[in-house]
Design a protein around this motif. Sequence first.
Motif, PDB file in Angstrom:
ATOM      1  N   PRO A 100      -2.584  -2.189  15.452  1.00  0.00           N
ATOM      2  CA  PRO A 100      -2.668  -1.445  14.789  1.00  0.00           C
ATOM      3  C   PRO A 100      -3.376  -1.321  13.924  1.00  0.00           C
ATOM      4  CG  PRO A 100      -1.066  -1.937  15.131  1.00  0.00           C
ATOM      5  CD  PRO A 100      -0.971  -2.535  15.158  1.00  0.00           C
ATOM      6  N   VAL A 101      -4.518  -1.353  12.998  1.00  0.00           N
ATOM      7  CA  VAL A 101      -4.945  -1.325  11.406  1.00  0.00           C
ATOM      8  C   VAL A 101      -4.883  -0.491  10.758  1.00  0.00           C
ATOM      9  CG1 VAL A 101      -7.490  -2.344  10.685  1.00  0.00           C
ATOM     10  CG2 VAL A 101      -6.518  -3.443  12.973  1.00  0.00           C
ATOM     11  N   GLY A 102      -4.409  -1.347   9.521  1.00  0.00           N
ATOM     12  CA  GLY A 102      -3.995  -0.204   8.126  1.00  0.00           C
ATOM     13  C   GLY A 102      -4.627  -0.178   7.535  1.00  0.00           C
ATOM     14  N   THR A 103      -5.259   0.804   6.736  1.00  0.00           N
ATOM     15  CA  THR A 103      -6.132   0.900   5.858  1.00  0.00           C
ATOM     16  C   THR A 103      -5.471   1.996   4.307  1.00  0.00           C
ATOM     17  OG1 THR A 103      -7.822   0.707   6.920  1.00  0.00           O
ATOM     18  CG2 THR A 103      -8.244   1.307   5.172  1.00  0.00           C
ATOM     19  N   LYS A 104      -4.653   1.111   2.990  1.00  0.00           N
ATOM     20  CA  LYS A 104      -4.779   2.032   2.439  1.00  0.00           C
ATOM     21  C   LYS A 104      -5.564   3.761   2.246  1.00  0.00           C
ATOM     22  CE  LYS A 104      -1.022  -0.449  -0.322  1.00  0.00           C
ATOM     23  NZ  LYS A 104      -0.654  -0.757  -1.524  1.00  0.00           N
ATOM     24  N   VAL A 105      -5.430   4.764   1.261  1.00  0.00           N
ATOM     25  CA  VAL A 105      -6.028   5.814   1.099  1.00  0.00           C
ATOM     26  C   VAL A 105      -5.844   6.171   0.102  1.00  0.00           C
ATOM     27  CG1 VAL A 105      -6.555   8.613   1.108  1.00  0.00           C
ATOM     28  CG2 VAL A 105      -6.244   6.915   3.694  1.00  0.00           C
ATOM     29  N   GLN A 106      -4.036   5.866  -0.592  1.00  0.00           N
ATOM     30  CA  GLN A 106      -3.309   6.096  -1.727  1.00  0.00           C
ATOM     31  C   GLN A 106      -2.625   5.452  -1.919  1.00  0.00           C
ATOM     32  OE1 GLN A 106      -2.400  10.307  -2.241  1.00  0.00           O
ATOM     33  NE2 GLN A 106      -1.895   9.938  -4.960  1.00  0.00           N
ATOM     34  N   THR A 107      -2.752   4.537  -2.797  1.00  0.00           N
ATOM     35  CA  THR A 107      -1.212   4.246  -3.807  1.00  0.00           C
ATOM     36  C   THR A 107      -0.769   4.262  -4.923  1.00  0.00           C
ATOM     37  OG1 THR A 107      -0.603   1.717  -3.042  1.00  0.00           O
ATOM     38  CG2 THR A 107      -2.323   2.075  -3.954  1.00  0.00           C
ATOM     39  N   ASN A 115      11.679  -8.994 -10.282  1.00  0.00           N
ATOM     40  CA  ASN A 115      12.033  -9.099  -8.437  1.00  0.00           C
ATOM     41  C   ASN A 115      12.191  -7.522  -8.068  1.00  0.00           C
ATOM     42  OD1 ASN A 115      13.273 -11.256  -9.015  1.00  0.00           O
ATOM     43  ND2 ASN A 115      14.453 -10.570 -10.325  1.00  0.00           N
ATOM     44  N   SER A 116      11.288  -6.805  -8.583  1.00  0.00           N
ATOM     45  CA  SER A 116      11.681  -5.579  -7.605  1.00  0.00           C
ATOM     46  C   SER A 116      10.515  -4.344  -7.703  1.00  0.00           C
ATOM     47  CB  SER A 116      12.895  -4.681  -7.678  1.00  0.00           C
ATOM     48  OG  SER A 116      13.189  -4.388  -8.871  1.00  0.00           O
ATOM     49  N   ALA A 117       9.929  -3.722  -6.391  1.00  0.00           N
ATOM     50  CA  ALA A 117       8.706  -3.081  -6.921  1.00  0.00           C
ATOM     51  C   ALA A 117       8.469  -1.628  -6.151  1.00  0.00           C
ATOM     52  CB  ALA A 117       7.907  -3.823  -7.141  1.00  0.00           C
ATOM     53  N   ILE A 118       8.582  -0.659  -5.637  1.00  0.00           N
ATOM     54  CA  ILE A 118       7.713   0.042  -4.989  1.00  0.00           C
ATOM     55  C   ILE A 118       6.120   0.610  -4.873  1.00  0.00           C
ATOM     56  CG2 ILE A 118       8.514   2.879  -4.893  1.00  0.00           C
ATOM     57  CD1 ILE A 118      10.946   2.195  -5.986  1.00  0.00           C
ATOM     58  N   ASP A 119       6.232   0.290  -3.457  1.00  0.00           N
ATOM     59  CA  ASP A 119       4.631   0.956  -3.657  1.00  0.00           C
ATOM     60  C   ASP A 119       4.706   1.794  -2.275  1.00  0.00           C
ATOM     61  OD1 ASP A 119       1.996   1.216  -2.658  1.00  0.00           O
ATOM     62  OD2 ASP A 119       1.537  -0.523  -1.490  1.00  0.00           O
ATOM     63  N   THR A 120       4.038   3.106  -2.725  1.00  0.00           N
ATOM     64  CA  THR A 120       3.843   4.628  -2.615  1.00  0.00           C
ATOM     65  C   THR A 120       2.998   5.276  -2.763  1.00  0.00           C
ATOM     66  OG1 THR A 120       5.636   6.630  -1.951  1.00  0.00           O
ATOM     67  CG2 THR A 120       4.890   5.628  -4.009  1.00  0.00           C
ATOM     68  N   GLY A 121       2.135   6.134  -0.792  1.00  0.00           N
ATOM     69  CA  GLY A 121       1.331   6.569  -0.983  1.00  0.00           C
ATOM     70  C   GLY A 121       1.003   7.360   0.295  1.00  0.00           C
ATOM     71  N   VAL A 122      -1.073   6.746   0.496  1.00  0.00           N
ATOM     72  CA  VAL A 122      -1.183   7.324   2.251  1.00  0.00           C
ATOM     73  C   VAL A 122      -1.459   6.085   2.276  1.00  0.00           C
ATOM     74  CG1 VAL A 122      -2.220   8.422   3.661  1.00  0.00           C
ATOM     75  CG2 VAL A 122      -1.005   9.735   1.023  1.00  0.00           C
ATOM     76  N   TYR A 123      -1.627   5.410   3.861  1.00  0.00           N
ATOM     77  CA  TYR A 123      -1.844   4.794   5.014  1.00  0.00           C
ATOM     78  C   TYR A 123      -2.474   5.992   6.300  1.00  0.00           C
ATOM     79  CZ  TYR A 123       2.427   2.628   5.821  1.00  0.00           C
ATOM     80  OH  TYR A 123       3.716   2.740   6.940  1.00  0.00           O
ATOM     81  N   GLU A 124      -4.149   5.008   6.316  1.00  0.00           N
ATOM     82  CA  GLU A 124      -4.089   5.462   8.079  1.00  0.00           C
ATOM     83  C   GLU A 124      -4.164   4.242   8.965  1.00  0.00           C
ATOM     84  OE1 GLU A 124      -7.777   7.506   6.964  1.00  0.00           O
ATOM     85  OE2 GLU A 124      -8.770   5.914   7.455  1.00  0.00           O
TER      86      GLU A 124
END
Length: 166
Positions: A100-107, A115-124
Amino acid sequence: MTRKTRIRAALVTASVLVATGTVAVGVSAAGPDAAPKKAPKAEITALFDGWNKALATGDAETVADLYADDAVLLPTVSNKVRSDRAGIVDYFEHFLQNKPVGTKVQTIVKVLDSNSAIDTGVYEFALTDHETGEKRVVEARYTYEYEKRDGEWKIVNHHSSAMPEG
């Protein structure tokens, strides 16, 4: 004003000054300099790049090292919830066979605190079937929840699901 009244007035004034000084000191100590600084969004965004590089090693243990010991993984191409290191390693042993090779489409990154964070979106993911050599791209929604533990960012929750239209 009698002597007794002047003494009372002086005591009340002194009490108000002491109380005001205490509040002012408390406000000063709790001011912006005392608050922990949030992690920069770019630092959180870059964590995906490290995860993607770990995938490129082809080593499930290397990928699992990015997850906290109590992490939960809801993976894209498995119906099993992975809630311990052994389960996470097992998932990646199979997933990594597809190179697999991931690429973010939207983040969208939300830094909650230092000490805390959320990363959400779309990847392919570009995948190569390990048996047939057939290539395909899978688009998915994702959420990574990160916590800094012992000075190191760890994935504590990772949810990925294929896009329903796909």
